[in-house]
Design a protein around this motif. Structure first.
Motif, PDB file in Angstrom:
ATOM      1  N   TRP A 113       0.800  -1.229   0.000  1.00 31.47           N
ATOM      2  CA  TRP A 113       0.000   0.000   0.000  1.00 31.47           C
ATOM      3  C   TRP A 113       0.829   1.274   0.000  1.00 31.47           C
ATOM      4  O   TRP A 113       0.307   2.356   0.213  1.00 31.47           O
ATOM      5  N   GLN A 145     -12.538   2.466  -3.474  1.00 33.66           N
ATOM      6  CA  GLN A 145     -12.923   2.501  -2.066  1.00 33.66           C
ATOM      7  C   GLN A 145     -11.947   1.691  -1.211  1.00 33.66           C
ATOM      8  O   GLN A 145     -11.529   2.130  -0.131  1.00 33.66           O
ATOM      9  N   ILE A 146     -11.576   0.525  -1.705  1.00 31.46           N
ATOM     10  CA  ILE A 146     -10.627  -0.320  -0.978  1.00 31.46           C
ATOM     11  C   ILE A 146      -9.284   0.374  -0.857  1.00 31.46           C
ATOM     12  O   ILE A 146      -8.666   0.404   0.216  1.00 31.46           O
ATOM     13  N   ASP A 148      -8.541   3.584  -0.926  1.00 36.54           N
ATOM     14  CA  ASP A 148      -8.589   4.703   0.019  1.00 36.54           C
ATOM     15  C   ASP A 148      -8.552   4.204   1.468  1.00 36.54           C
ATOM     16  O   ASP A 148      -7.864   4.783   2.316  1.00 36.54           O
ATOM     17  N   ARG A 149      -9.285   3.138   1.721  1.00 34.61           N
ATOM     18  CA  ARG A 149      -9.349   2.619   3.087  1.00 34.61           C
ATOM     19  C   ARG A 149      -8.016   2.000   3.518  1.00 34.61           C
ATOM     20  O   ARG A 149      -7.530   2.251   4.621  1.00 34.61           O
ATOM     21  N   MET A 150      -7.416   1.210   2.651  1.00 34.54           N
ATOM     22  CA  MET A 150      -6.205   0.481   3.032  1.00 34.54           C
ATOM     23  C   MET A 150      -4.984   1.381   3.099  1.00 34.54           C
ATOM     24  O   MET A 150      -4.130   1.202   3.978  1.00 34.54           O
ATOM     25  N   GLY A 152      -4.946   4.313   4.051  1.00 27.88           N
ATOM     26  CA  GLY A 152      -5.080   5.013   5.319  1.00 27.88           C
ATOM     27  C   GLY A 152      -4.791   4.162   6.527  1.00 27.88           C
ATOM     28  O   GLY A 152      -4.775   4.674   7.659  1.00 27.88           O
ATOM     29  N   ARG A 153      -4.548   2.855   6.315  1.00 26.27           N
ATOM     30  CA  ARG A 153      -4.320   1.956   7.436  1.00 26.27           C
ATOM     31  C   ARG A 153      -2.878   1.487   7.563  1.00 26.27           C
ATOM     32  O   ARG A 153      -2.573   0.635   8.406  1.00 26.27           O
TER      33      ARG A 153
END
Length: 331
Positions: A113, A145-146, A148-150, A152-153
């Motif tokens: 990522w 969407q995936i 953006d979420r990942m 950020g993690r």
């Protein structure tokens, strides 16, 4: 038809493929089921927590978390064993198994990522795996969407602007050490896979499937590449080696991976949770490492300590660990 173990997992989950490789090695009758799509409802029926892998035994019992799954199955199917008979080597395998799950995941997750090329490729693969029937336009939107979420993690594994160069530097060094160790050797501890092989392979295999780390592995580590392919369908090709033959190339791995990186990090993580602290800092090889503490890992550290305490004669093991500066195995 024999009763089947059903493995609900995901190809991009290092912990899922770890368990699948183990089932293949043991020749356990099993069915590999993608967690998403048409299997989502069945997965939800058995899952107590939303993680993979999930194994449903022939008796209908659900088991989660890759390490407890393998430990449970190993008790029930002890041959061919994944644990060397030498107690020192057996514990070193457990140490490297835990290290691979926790520190190896930092390498994998960071590379997956960190860069745009990997983000886009991985997000598209994940979207398709979750719902293979979706059309291309829907898949693209879901993939964004995936992504953006990942992205950020990445903080979860400690990847940030400060630590990113260090994560990549240590991976390059580790890859070279692993390649040297696997020269002329089928698996980490000899001619058959160990507990450590399955965990480390899960992380490295997943890195190999991603654009950036995959290119690094293929360009720089042909012995590791052969091991990646061998571990997809592992088999016993002989026995485990002795420490005498393993030491020249395995000791640097224990020293540099466990003594310099993993154990200092995990002890600092445990201390931060005990205090408690929102964030902790630890010096690793003279570099500053800062991240939020990981709650789950404090529990697995306790398990690792219990395994160390269960070794009856630690004379040889303690000599190895002391020389490698591996400390903190007693509370």
């Amino acid at each position: 038809m024999p009763a089947l173990y059903r493995i609900f997992g995901a190809e991009m989950s290092p912990y899922s493929v770890k368990v699948r490789a183990y089932a293949r090695y043991k020749s356990l009758p099993h069915q590999w089921l993608n967690r998403g799509g048409e299997n989502a409802a069945e997965y939800a029926k058995h899952a107590k927590i939303q993680i993979v892998p999930l194994v449903v035994t022939p008796a209908g019992e659900a088991i989660q978390d890759s390490t407890p799954i393998i430990e449970r199955l190993e008790r029930e199917h002890p041959e061919p064993s994944i644990h060397p008979k030498d107690p020192a080597l057996a514990f070193l395998s457990c140490l490297l198994e835990e290290l691979a799950d926790e520190w190896g995941n930092k390498w994998m997750f960071h590379y997956r990522w960190r860069r745009e090329i990997d983000q886009k490729a991985c997000a598209m693969r994940l979207a398709l795996a979750m719902n293979p029937a979706m059309d291309e336009a829907t898949q693209s939107g879901f993939a964004e969407q995936i992504r953006d979420r990942m992205v950020g993690r990445v903080w979860f594994v400690g990847s940030n602007e400060t630590t990113a160069p260090f994560i990549e530097e240590t991976f390059h060094e580790a890859l070279a050490q692993l390649d040297a160790h696997l020269k002329g050797r089928a698996y980490l501890f000899g001619a058959r896979p160990s507990f450590a092989d399955f965990a480390l392979w899960g992380q490295i295999y997943n890195m190999w499937t991603d654009p950036t780390p995959g290119a690094i592995i293929e360009a720089r580590a042909q012995n590791v590449l052969a091991w990646i392919q061998r571990m997809a369908w592992p088999k016993a090709e002989g026995d485990f080696e002795s420490w005498g033959t393993l030491e020249p190339t395995l000791f640097p791995i224990v020293r540099d991976w466990a003594g310099e990186l993993f154990m200092p990090w995990t002890l600092a993580n445990a201390k931060a949770l005990a205090n408690p602290e929102e964030e902790f800092t630890v010096m690793l090889r003279g570099k500053t490492w800062k991240q939020k503490p990981q709650k789950y890992h404090a529990k697995s550290l306790d398990v690792l300590r219990a395994k160390y305490g269960a070794v009856k004669d630690r004379t040889i093991l303690d000599a190895i660990l002391t020389k490698a500066s591996v400390t903190g195995l007693t509370a």
